[in-house]
Design a protein around this motif. Structure first.
Motif, PDB file in Angstrom:
ATOM      1  N   UNK A 122       0.842  -1.202   0.000  1.00 49.35           N
ATOM      2  CA  UNK A 122       0.000   0.000   0.000  1.00 49.35           C
ATOM      3  C   UNK A 122       0.878   1.255   0.000  1.00 49.35           C
ATOM      4  N   UNK A 123       0.328   2.330  -0.559  1.00 42.77           N
ATOM      5  CA  UNK A 123       1.082   3.586  -0.611  1.00 42.77           C
ATOM      6  C   UNK A 123       1.420   4.110   0.775  1.00 42.77           C
ATOM      7  N   UNK A 124       0.598   3.752   1.781  1.00 42.04           N
ATOM      8  CA  UNK A 124       0.837   4.240   3.141  1.00 42.04           C
ATOM      9  C   UNK A 124       1.736   3.313   3.955  1.00 42.04           C
ATOM     10  N   UNK A 125       2.130   2.169   3.401  1.00 45.06           N
ATOM     11  CA  UNK A 125       2.860   1.177   4.178  1.00 45.06           C
ATOM     12  C   UNK A 125       4.172   1.729   4.720  1.00 45.06           C
ATOM     13  N   UNK A 126       4.956   2.369   3.835  1.00 44.86           N
ATOM     14  CA  UNK A 126       6.242   2.902   4.277  1.00 44.86           C
ATOM     15  C   UNK A 126       6.038   3.987   5.327  1.00 44.86           C
ATOM     16  N   UNK A 127       5.066   4.860   5.121  1.00 45.55           N
ATOM     17  CA  UNK A 127       4.819   5.934   6.069  1.00 45.55           C
ATOM     18  C   UNK A 127       4.402   5.363   7.429  1.00 45.55           C
ATOM     19  N   UNK A 128       3.556   4.323   7.414  1.00 41.73           N
ATOM     20  CA  UNK A 128       3.145   3.742   8.683  1.00 41.73           C
ATOM     21  C   UNK A 128       4.289   2.994   9.361  1.00 41.73           C
ATOM     22  N   UNK A 129       5.208   2.445   8.592  1.00 40.78           N
ATOM     23  CA  UNK A 129       6.405   1.863   9.194  1.00 40.78           C
ATOM     24  C   UNK A 129       7.187   2.946   9.933  1.00 40.78           C
ATOM     25  N   UNK A 130       7.287   4.113   9.311  1.00 36.93           N
ATOM     26  CA  UNK A 130       7.967   5.240   9.948  1.00 36.93           C
ATOM     27  C   UNK A 130       7.173   5.723  11.167  1.00 36.93           C
ATOM     28  N   UNK A 131       5.838   5.700  11.061  1.00 34.88           N
ATOM     29  CA  UNK A 131       5.018   6.099  12.208  1.00 34.88           C
ATOM     30  C   UNK A 131       5.225   5.156  13.388  1.00 34.88           C
ATOM     31  N   UNK A 132       5.328   3.865  13.112  1.00 36.19           N
ATOM     32  CA  UNK A 132       5.563   2.892  14.189  1.00 36.19           C
ATOM     33  C   UNK A 132       6.899   3.175  14.875  1.00 36.19           C
ATOM     34  N   UNK A 177      15.200  -2.020  11.990  1.00 33.94           N
ATOM     35  CA  UNK A 177      15.834  -3.128  11.273  1.00 33.94           C
ATOM     36  C   UNK A 177      14.880  -3.706  10.226  1.00 33.94           C
ATOM     37  N   UNK A 178      13.631  -3.855  10.591  1.00 39.02           N
ATOM     38  CA  UNK A 178      12.641  -4.353   9.631  1.00 39.02           C
ATOM     39  C   UNK A 178      12.494  -3.373   8.477  1.00 39.02           C
ATOM     40  N   UNK A 179      12.472  -2.082   8.799  1.00 37.92           N
ATOM     41  CA  UNK A 179      12.352  -1.033   7.773  1.00 37.92           C
ATOM     42  C   UNK A 179      13.518  -1.119   6.798  1.00 37.92           C
ATOM     43  N   UNK A 180      14.728  -1.248   7.342  1.00 41.92           N
ATOM     44  CA  UNK A 180      15.925  -1.319   6.491  1.00 41.92           C
ATOM     45  C   UNK A 180      15.860  -2.542   5.589  1.00 41.92           C
ATOM     46  N   UNK A 181      15.490  -3.671   6.179  1.00 43.67           N
ATOM     47  CA  UNK A 181      15.422  -4.909   5.395  1.00 43.67           C
ATOM     48  C   UNK A 181      14.359  -4.811   4.305  1.00 43.67           C
ATOM     49  N   UNK A 182      13.246  -4.121   4.596  1.00 45.22           N
ATOM     50  CA  UNK A 182      12.118  -4.085   3.669  1.00 45.22           C
ATOM     51  C   UNK A 182      12.308  -3.053   2.560  1.00 45.22           C
ATOM     52  N   UNK A 183      12.883  -1.880   2.911  1.00 41.82           N
ATOM     53  CA  UNK A 183      12.877  -0.779   1.940  1.00 41.82           C
ATOM     54  C   UNK A 183      14.256  -0.332   1.463  1.00 41.82           C
ATOM     55  N   UNK A 218      15.103  12.664   0.987  1.00 42.16           N
ATOM     56  CA  UNK A 218      14.676  12.589   2.377  1.00 42.16           C
ATOM     57  C   UNK A 218      14.620  11.145   2.858  1.00 42.16           C
ATOM     58  N   UNK A 219      14.123  10.254   1.995  1.00 40.22           N
ATOM     59  CA  UNK A 219      14.064   8.841   2.352  1.00 40.22           C
ATOM     60  C   UNK A 219      15.462   8.254   2.528  1.00 40.22           C
ATOM     61  N   UNK A 220      16.372   8.647   1.643  1.00 34.60           N
ATOM     62  CA  UNK A 220      17.746   8.143   1.733  1.00 34.60           C
ATOM     63  C   UNK A 220      18.397   8.585   3.038  1.00 34.60           C
ATOM     64  N   UNK A 221      18.157   9.840   3.391  1.00 31.69           N
ATOM     65  CA  UNK A 221      18.703  10.344   4.660  1.00 31.69           C
ATOM     66  C   UNK A 221      18.090   9.587   5.835  1.00 31.69           C
ATOM     67  N   UNK A 222      16.763   9.358   5.750  1.00 29.69           N
ATOM     68  CA  UNK A 222      16.102   8.632   6.826  1.00 29.69           C
ATOM     69  C   UNK A 222      16.660   7.215   6.939  1.00 29.69           C
ATOM     70  N   UNK A 223      16.882   6.566   5.793  1.00 32.10           N
ATOM     71  CA  UNK A 223      17.443   5.217   5.790  1.00 32.10           C
ATOM     72  C   UNK A 223      18.828   5.217   6.406  1.00 32.10           C
ATOM     73  N   UNK A 224      19.612   6.219   6.054  1.00 31.45           N
ATOM     74  CA  UNK A 224      20.963   6.321   6.614  1.00 31.45           C
ATOM     75  C   UNK A 224      20.894   6.536   8.126  1.00 31.45           C
ATOM     76  N   UNK A 225      19.967   7.428   8.579  1.00 32.04           N
ATOM     77  CA  UNK A 225      19.829   7.689  10.017  1.00 32.04           C
ATOM     78  C   UNK A 225      19.408   6.432  10.767  1.00 32.04           C
TER      79      UNK A 225
END
Length: 963
Positions: free
Chosen positions: A341-351, A369-375, A394-401
């Motif tokens: 879903x389009x909101x899946x990544x955002x909700x992963x970040x919300x969690x 860790x799940x976020x990194x493995x998934x996206x 922004x996503x790349x920076x978030x992934x790096x953080x």
């Protein structure tokens, strides 16, 4: 919105109909029998129809509009006129139909007029209520009765009788289900119940409404309030299904992700209700028991296009309620159910954000860790393909953080682990090292690449991959110019190679040793100012020392020690340490002491090295003290032993040196110093094998220095040491008690004596003397005083072998107890009623007589004669008490005189007993005994029988001389 908004009746319209209505009422009243068909009720409406008029129109011709200057004033005037006319109708003997209509319209006008300008005219409300009630009572079959009941409920509510209003509305709905007002009444009753928090009843009424056709005007609001009622009743399942029913009625044809998208499906008037419905659904879902599955809830709905909005709303609600783990579980449930879903990544970040706000660091890291493995793969692939727009950046920076946070946490977690299994620890660090490797591959252009590389080396080192760690450190130190601490990396490489050397197999040792040397030389050349350079160079000297090649180690260390060019103290410390230790290892203590003396002030910041140096220096000093003692230099030996104790961090050496110092101070009669050292010894080494001897020596020292209280405290401690012989403990306890008493510390002495008696009841005489002392310390005649006197007597009776000294103490204690009974007997006054007080006095006398007999029975002349004297005196006092007893007030004259004579007769035998007791006591003079008790008995006889004993001055003189 007003919850009860009744339909208003126009007072002005009703008033305009008055003239015609009034005329017709008069006419109808005159011809009522002719107008009413048999068996058929007549109404105003039916009569108007027969006259060609409808119920809504009373005039055949159109009346031109009348201009009204003040509509409100005119309305009030017309309303008053209408009420007046209706009252006249009610006062006439009108037809039943006319009367019924007049009652209703009059009541309607009054109820309308009662609510004006925001105030309620309770008198008008009462009048309207009475009219409605009359109408119902008089015309139970009134065609418009549902209207009347509805208005009556309104009147009840206005008058504050809410319960009646509710019951009336519910009755209306139940009795007239086909009425146009039935649903309105039912809804308003439910609203009133809801306002009063009677949610169970309100839910029942709302439930009746929602069972009807959803197109019914009240259905949506009833469904909405039914859902809230169930929520208030803590029935989240019913609340959820009810809120869901509202949303399911909407014609939603595509997924709704925002509230704005949802509101597009409803009129603006329903927007607020719909917002609150989503909020209520979220609250109900949040209120469901732990472990419920929101995914299962949505899977069971036939039409659930609104699910993205509910997930988001529920998550946001839980976040606001600070239920962070629940919020995260909702977001994660969405991602689990709709991973694409389009909101899946955002909700992963919300969690992740929820765990962050809640302080659940471990859960946050796991989610990252799940976020990194998934996206991670998709994000990095998009960046490589040139899609680096703002959102992707922004996503790349978030992934790096996220990646760096996970690395920092897992590395720290591994460092904090306290697992005793080295293999498991190394596996943890190996996993961390692999994460670092992947991070370096993922972000090769990262600004902190060098720092991450250094940490990668740390993880390799902790995982046991020392050679690989050293190679990584060398790359950081010499190949990555961006690293700001290359010298540290170079030093880490040296340490890693040395760790490799320590663990290397025999086949690898030569290679490892050469690697250590090469890395050390490379560091010394590249970083000549590094503070650790000297230690690295001296490491080879330490290696030689560890191999017991002391002369070679000295050959390296001593030249470094003498090099005045080195201002770094650590080099001198290292050189001093190696030099002193090498001499010490060869038992060359004279040279070792010199270097340790130089070393100690320089290693204050290095406790381990300082303790080792101090201990070895202390050993040298101790051995010198032993020599002074052997040569008879006791005072100097004492101070030297003390210095050894002060220097040594070793408990054993410090204890031995302290005890030896105290002994030398005792030998030279330095009591204060000996006591101080022994006190320190007792405090610091309570379990030392010489601790008891130290206590004995300390007690003797306190005695010799005239400090009995301090000596007593030490003896008290010795008395409790079970390992000491019984005789030693008994003597210590005895000394503690005596010294406390000697020091004048009564309370401490009392406790010490009590302990001694309890612990050492034998020998009997000592215990008896201590009991006598405890009795003397207690307040005279107190319970404590009597207790110890009784214990003296009891202990003597229980003695296996008679002891004359103990018996004498017991006899004296028995006499003291008897005297307490004697005083108690004498204090018993003879007063009215004489029979009662006499009985009390006699019982007290008998107790005293028995006690005196026990004291006399011991057979000691002083005690026996004193007891016999007190016995006679007890009789004499009783006779006197009889004569002086209180006389009955009613006795007068001869009767009183006769009562007194009777008392004399009663008292006389006791005087005779007294004389007999005194004579028996005085008669003991024939046995060569003369005591204070006998002399007191003689004096008493002279007073009681002067004729017989008052003429013996020579005998008394003789007795006095004997006394």
């Amino acid at each position: 919105m007003k919850l009860v908004d009744y339909n208003r009746v126009s007072a002005l319209q009703a008033a305009c109909a008055l003239p015609v209505l009034f005329g017709m009422c008069v006419l109808l009243s005159a011809c009522q029998p002719a107008l009413q068909p048999r068996g058929e009720s007549q109404t105003i409406g039916s009569m108007l129809e027969r006259n060609g008029q409808s119920a809504e129109r009373l005039f055949m011709s159109k009346v031109s509009a009348k201009k009204i200057d003040d509509a409100e004033v005119e309305s009030l005037r017309v309303e008053a006129a209408a009420l007046n006319h209706y009252q006249k109708i009610l006062n006439l003997a009108s037809a039943s139909g006319v009367r019924a209509e007049a009652l209703r319209r009059s009541a309607d006008l009054r109820i309308e007029g009662a609510e004006r300008d925001g105030n309620i005219n309770m008198r008008e409300v009462a009048a309207a209520t009475e009219l409605y009630q009359r109408l119902i009572a008089e015309f139970p079959d009134y065609p418009n009765k549902d209207h009347v009941i509805y208005q009556l409920a309104r009147a009840y509510e206005l008058s504050g009788r809410s319960e009646l209003a509710i019951d009336t509305l519910r009755d209306l709905a139940h009795e007239y289900p086909a009425s146009q007002r039935a649903n309105d009444a039912l809804f308003r009753a439910a609203e009133m119940l809801y306002l009063r928090k009677r949610y169970q009843e309100a839910a029942a009424e709302y439930g009746r409404l929602i069972k009807q056709d959803p197109t019914m005007p009240y259905w949506q609001m009833a469904q909405y309030k039914y859902a809230w009622s169930q929520y208030q009743l803590s029935n989240p399942e019913l609340a959820v299904s009810s809120f869901t029913a509202i949303l399911s009625q909407l014609k939603i044809r595509s997924e709704v992700m925002t509230m704005e998208q949802l509101l597009a499906f409803v009129p603006s008037a329903s927007a607020e209700l719909l917002r609150d419905t989503v909020r209520g659904l979220s609250l109900a879902l949040a209120a469901k028991p732990k472990g419920h599955n929101i995914n299962a809830y949505f899977a069971g709905l036939p039409s659930n296009h609104f699910y993205p909005l509910v997930y988001s709303s529920l998550g946001e609600l839980l976040m606001n309620k600070k239920r962070y783990t629940d919020a995260a579980s909702v977001y994660e449930a969405f991602v689990g159910a709709y991973p694409r879903h389009d909101l899946a990544m955002r909700h992963s970040e919300n969690a992740i954000a929820a765990y962050q706000r809640g302080g659940f660091t471990g859960l946050k890291i796991s989610a990252q860790e799940v976020y990194i493995e998934r996206y991670a793969t998709a994000i990095l692939a998009s960046a490589v393909e040139g899609e680096a727009d703002a959102a992707l950046t922004k996503l790349s920076k978030l992934l790096r953080d996220y990646t760096m946070e996970v690395l920092a946490f897992r590395h720290a977690e591994a460092q904090r682990a306290e697992d005793s299994d080295a293999d498991i620890l190394q596996q943890r660090f190996a996993a961390v090292a692999e994460r670092y490797r992947m991070a370096l591959a993922m972000f090769p252009l990262d600004a902190n690449f060098a720092t991450t590389s250094m940490r990668y080396g740390d993880a390799l080192f902790d995982s046991g991959e020392h050679k690989a760690a050293a190679e990584q450190y060398l790359a950081v130190a010499y190949d990555l110019a961006s690293y700001n601490k290359p010298a540290d990396a170079a030093l880490a490489a040296v340490k890693s190679y040395r760790a490799w050397l320590n663990d290397a197999l025999d086949a690898e040792r030569d290679e490892a040793q050469q690697a250590v040397i090469d890395a050390s030389i490379q560091m010394a050349a590249a970083f000549p100012q590094h503070p650790e350079r000297s230690r690295v160079l001296l490491a080879s000297a330490e290696d030689l020392y560890g191999m017991q090649r002391y002369q070679e180690a000295l050959a390296i260390a001593e030249p470094l020690l003498e090099n005045a060019q080195w201002v770094d103290l650590s080099l001198q410390i290292k050189a001093l340490s190696i030099t002193a230790d090498a001499y010490y290892a060869q038992n060359r203590f004279d040279k070792a002491e010199i270097y340790y003396d130089r070393l100690l002030p320089m290693v204050v910041a290095e406790p381990v090295l300082q303790n080792l140096a101090r201990e070895r220096l202390a050993i040298s000093v101790y051995r010198r003290a032993e020599g002074l003692r052997s040569s008879g230099e006791n005072a100097l030996a004492a101070n030297t032993f003390l210095r050894a104790a002060e220097l040594s961090p070793s408990t054993v050496l410090r204890a031995n040196a302290s005890f030896d110092a105290a002994g030398q101070f005792y030998v030279v009669n330095n009591w204060k110093k000996a006591a101080d050292v022994l006190q320190g010894f007792r405090s610091n080494f309570p379990n030392h094998r010489m601790a008891i001897e130290a206590d004995k020596l300390l007690a003797e020292t306190y005695q010799k220095s005239a400090q009995p209280a301090l000596a007593a405290a030490v003896y008290g401690h010795l008395a409790l040491v079970n390992s000491e012989p019984l005789a030693t403990r008994r003597q210590a306890s005895l000394m503690a008690a005596k010294l406390y008493d000697q020091a004048g510390l009564r309370e401490q002495a009392r406790r010490a004596i009590e302990k001694h008696i309890a612990q050492f009841p034998a020998p009997l005489l000592d215990a008896q003397q201590f009991r006598l002392r405890l009795a003397a310390m207690a307040p005279a005649n107190s319970e404590l005083h009597q207790r110890w006197l009784k214990e003296i007597v009891t202990a003597d009776k229980r003695a296996a072998e008679p002891n004359e000294a103990s018996q004498l103490i017991a006899a004296d204690a028995s006499l003291q107890l008897a005297m307490i009974d004697v005083r108690r007997a004498k204090s018993a006054k003879l007063q009215l009623p004489i029979a009662k007080s006499l009985a009390l006095r006699q019982r007290a006398m008998q107790a005293a007589i028995d006690s005196l007999a026990q004291a006399s029975a011991y057979g000691f002349s002083d005690i026996t004669t004193k007891a016999d004297y007190e016995l006679g005196n007890l009789y004499r006092d009783f006779a006197k008490a009889l004569m002086e007893s209180e006389k009955p007030r009613e006795l007068r004259g001869d009767v009183l005189q006769e009562y007194v004579l009777l008392l004399e007769e009663q008292a006389y035998p006791f005087e005779e007993k007294a004389i007999s007791a005194f004579e028996v006591n005085v008669a003991r003079v024939r046995d060569g005994v003369w005591t204070a008790g006998m002399r007191q008995s003689l004096l008493a006889l002279i007073e009681l029988a002067p004729a017989k004993y008052g003429k013996q001055p020579q005998l008394e003189d003789s007795y006095d001389s004997l006394y």
